[in-house]
Write a protein that holds these residues in place. Structure first.
Motif, PDB file in Angstrom:
ATOM      1  N   VAL A 315     -46.949 -22.841  53.046  1.00 41.93           N
ATOM      2  CA  VAL A 315     -46.571 -21.888  52.002  1.00 41.93           C
ATOM      3  C   VAL A 315     -45.071 -21.684  52.122  1.00 41.93           C
ATOM      4  O   VAL A 315     -44.577 -21.297  53.186  1.00 41.93           O
ATOM      5  N   PRO A 316     -44.279 -21.998  51.084  1.00 43.89           N
ATOM      6  CA  PRO A 316     -44.674 -22.365  49.723  1.00 43.89           C
ATOM      7  C   PRO A 316     -44.667 -23.876  49.460  1.00 43.89           C
ATOM      8  O   PRO A 316     -44.662 -24.288  48.306  1.00 43.89           O
ATOM      9  N   GLN A 317     -44.650 -24.722  50.479  1.00 44.69           N
ATOM     10  CA  GLN A 317     -44.488 -26.157  50.272  1.00 44.69           C
ATOM     11  C   GLN A 317     -45.702 -26.809  49.609  1.00 44.69           C
ATOM     12  O   GLN A 317     -45.577 -27.809  48.905  1.00 44.69           O
ATOM     13  N   ILE A 336     -46.068 -38.237  50.892  1.00 47.53           N
ATOM     14  CA  ILE A 336     -46.710 -38.101  49.582  1.00 47.53           C
ATOM     15  C   ILE A 336     -46.966 -36.619  49.324  1.00 47.53           C
ATOM     16  O   ILE A 336     -47.746 -35.977  50.043  1.00 47.53           O
ATOM     17  N   HIS A 337     -46.321 -36.073  48.290  1.00 48.04           N
ATOM     18  CA  HIS A 337     -46.499 -34.660  47.923  1.00 48.04           C
ATOM     19  C   HIS A 337     -47.687 -34.574  46.975  1.00 48.04           C
ATOM     20  O   HIS A 337     -47.660 -35.121  45.866  1.00 48.04           O
ATOM     21  N   LEU A 338     -48.736 -33.857  47.379  1.00 45.61           N
ATOM     22  CA  LEU A 338     -49.965 -33.802  46.595  1.00 45.61           C
ATOM     23  C   LEU A 338     -50.024 -32.578  45.685  1.00 45.61           C
ATOM     24  O   LEU A 338     -50.390 -32.704  44.509  1.00 45.61           O
ATOM     25  N   THR A 339     -49.733 -31.414  46.200  1.00 43.80           N
ATOM     26  CA  THR A 339     -49.769 -30.193  45.374  1.00 43.80           C
ATOM     27  C   THR A 339     -48.698 -29.215  45.842  1.00 43.80           C
ATOM     28  O   THR A 339     -48.258 -29.249  46.997  1.00 43.80           O
ATOM     29  N   ASP A 340     -48.291 -28.340  44.905  1.00 44.01           N
ATOM     30  CA  ASP A 340     -47.374 -27.247  45.252  1.00 44.01           C
ATOM     31  C   ASP A 340     -48.137 -26.023  45.750  1.00 44.01           C
ATOM     32  O   ASP A 340     -47.544 -25.090  46.276  1.00 44.01           O
ATOM     33  N   GLN A 341     -49.457 -26.043  45.532  1.00 45.48           N
ATOM     34  CA  GLN A 341     -50.301 -24.941  45.990  1.00 45.48           C
ATOM     35  C   GLN A 341     -51.305 -25.486  47.012  1.00 45.48           C
ATOM     36  O   GLN A 341     -51.481 -26.693  47.127  1.00 45.48           O
ATOM     37  N   ILE A 342     -51.942 -24.589  47.729  1.00 48.36           N
ATOM     38  CA  ILE A 342     -52.952 -25.002  48.710  1.00 48.36           C
ATOM     39  C   ILE A 342     -54.297 -25.086  47.992  1.00 48.36           C
ATOM     40  O   ILE A 342     -54.953 -24.058  47.738  1.00 48.36           O
ATOM     41  N   LEU A 343     -54.699 -26.304  47.637  1.00 47.47           N
ATOM     42  CA  LEU A 343     -55.966 -26.540  46.959  1.00 47.47           C
ATOM     43  C   LEU A 343     -56.930 -27.223  47.918  1.00 47.47           C
ATOM     44  O   LEU A 343     -56.567 -28.201  48.582  1.00 47.47           O
TER      45      LEU A 343
END
Length: 517
Positions: A315-317, A336-343
């Protein structure tokens, strides 16, 4: 006495005895000379082959001989000095895959190709360095790097000259220039093993920016080090850390107080004691910028390659997956950036996806490739050593012939006192009944050579490969071998299966075959 030519009247046996007696004589010359024996005891047969021993003063102690050997080795290394460049490189490719999980379906329904997620390469970094040895104590290192992010990029080049002043001290002079930052002049010195200091001057359009770094280290116990680092400049900070490294684990605890970043970090790594050097790790890092939790694994996939995968949740990465491949001195990184939120879905696929892909690739590609490579190396080793195996086989057969009369006398003596008699002995590769693939055993009969080694109803084999024993040879080069014996002692049958390099003592009560068997 066994191989002495005068002991044999048959012309063919006499000729074979002369050849074997020559090898015995060579061994005697080495072991009877104190200097040659000291060289052999310390460095083995290879040490006797190093050039330069003929000019060494005789009557030296083993310690002096070791120093002389190391000097000759250094001279040989100096001749190879110009051939060494030690290239190192890193390639990093950043991938933006947030469209896989954070997609707005209504915005793309009418767009061409809107049915497929959009994956971008948003940043890249390439760096390379080579070393140029100037003398045995001076080395020049030339390195450069290029980086790009979202269409904007830059690069720099760096020249560093290092001098090793002693076993505990060294110094570096560094000059760097790039299109983003101005010229940089720096100096780094290591006063002793546990103190390092660095100074630098960064020239730019805004003026000169000085910087300094000092690090001190201290042994807290045999496996634990403590570090204290002070950094002054554009990002000043004080960092203290404790690192404990053992055979099975690696633990790090670090605390940094600084501007603009302060954090507390703790990480733990467990090392499996397997052939593939598998490691699993986890860490947590929290500070003014947020909190990040990471976990991952690392495994050796070939002789020179190591593959690692790490899942980062913060958070917040958001959620990221980092894949690293080390091939010799080259490193390939794929963040590899998957999401900006924790899903949860992103965390699940980031964890399970790489594992499933690795197992599939390992099973379908890597294992067949490694198996085929080992078989090729084994075949090549057999081809290269075919003539040597034939020579050793001929020597072993000659030795067995020369042992016949001695063995008869030994057996007669052992039978008279119900002593140790070798009934059957086989050496080589044995095939078990539950073997998965059909293959034939590769063994040789070594009954006579082992009986010849029996003395006073005892047989002792040391912790070394049995292929070097008189009357033995290697029937299956590069493969695992064993020694299987059936022997008689005090009228009772005994049996034992021993590994190639395992020590063996006969007779033993544990080898006795029960009456039911």
């Amino acid at each position: 006495m066994l191989y002495h030519p005068d002991k044999h009247r048959d012309p063919e046996l006499k000729r074979q005895a002369e050849q074997l007696f020559t090898y015995v004589h060579q061994a005697y010359e080495v072991l009877s000379d104190p200097q040659s024996r000291a060289i052999y005891d310390i460095f083995g047969k290879k040490g006797l082959e190093v050039e330069g021993w003929e000019v060494v003063e005789r009557k030296r102690t083993p310690a002096e001989i070791r120093e002389e050997y190391e000097r000759l080795q250094r001279e040989r290394d100096e001749r190879r000095l110009q051939q060494r460049t030690n290239p190192k490189g890193t390639i990093s490719v950043g991938i933006d895959a947030t469209d896989l999980f954070d997609r707005y379906e209504e915005d793309f329904e009418d767009a061409p190709g809107g049915g497929f997620p959009h994956i971008d390469i948003n940043r890249m970094h390439i760096s390379q360095s080579i070393e140029a040895p100037l003398t045995t104590s001076d080395t020049a290192v030339l390195s450069g790097s290029l980086s790009t992010r979202n269409g904007n990029g830059g690069g720099n080049i760096n020249l560093c000259v290092r001098r090793v002043t002693s076993a505990r001290g060294w110094g570096e002079l560094e000059f760097a220039a790039g299109d983003i930052r101005g010229p940089l002049f720096g100096m780094k010195v290591s006063i002793c093993v546990f103190v390092t200091a660095q100074w630098g001057l960064q020239f730019s359009s805004h003026g000169v920016r000085p910087s300094a770094t000092t690090m001190m280290a201290r042994h807290l116990d045999q496996n634990t080090m403590g570090y204290l680092q002070w950094r002054w400049g554009s990002q000043s900070a004080m960092t203290t850390s404790i690192v404990r490294d053992t055979k099975t684990s690696h633990f790090t605890l670090a605390l940094q107080l600084g501007v603009p970043h302060s954090y507390l970090m703790m990480s733990y790594q467990y090392k499996f004691q397997d052939e593939d050097q598998t490691k699993v790790k986890g860490s947590i890092k929290t500070g003014f910028f947020g909190t990040v939790v990471e976990y991952g694994a690392e495994r050796k996939i070939s002789r020179h390659s190591v593959l690692a995968a790490t899942v980062s949740i913060g958070v917040p990465q958001g959620v990221s997956l980092k894949i690293r491949l080390n091939r010799a001195s080259q490193t390939y990184l794929f963040p590899i950036h998957l999401t900006d939120q924790i899903l949860p879905s992103a965390v699940f696929y980031a964890t399970v996806g790489p594992l499933a892909i690795y197992l599939a690739v390992q099973k379908l590609i890597i294992m067949p490739y490694v198996r085929a490579q080992k078989e090729q190396e084994l075949e090549k080793q057999k081809e290269d050593s075919a003539s040597e195996i034939a020579r050793r086989k001929q020597e072993a057969e000659a030795s067995v012939l020369l042992m016949q009369e001695s063995v008869k006398r030994i057996i007669d003596a052992e039978e008279s006192k119900m002593g140790l008699i070798i009934l059957n002995a086989w050496y080589g590769k044995f095939v078990s009944d539950n073997s998965q693939k059909p293959e034939r055993a590769k063994v040789i009969d070594v009954t006579v050579p082992l009986q010849c080694l029996v003395k006073d109803s005892k047989l002792t084999l040391t912790e070394a490969s049995k292929a070097g024993l008189p009357g033995f040879y290697d029937p299956c080069v590069g493969e695992e071998k064993s020694l299987k014996l059936l022997y008689q002692f005090r009228g009772a049958l005994h049996q034992v299966l021993s590994g190639d390099t395992e020590p063996l003592r006969l007779p033993k009560q544990s080898h006795r075959i029960s009456s039911e068997t």
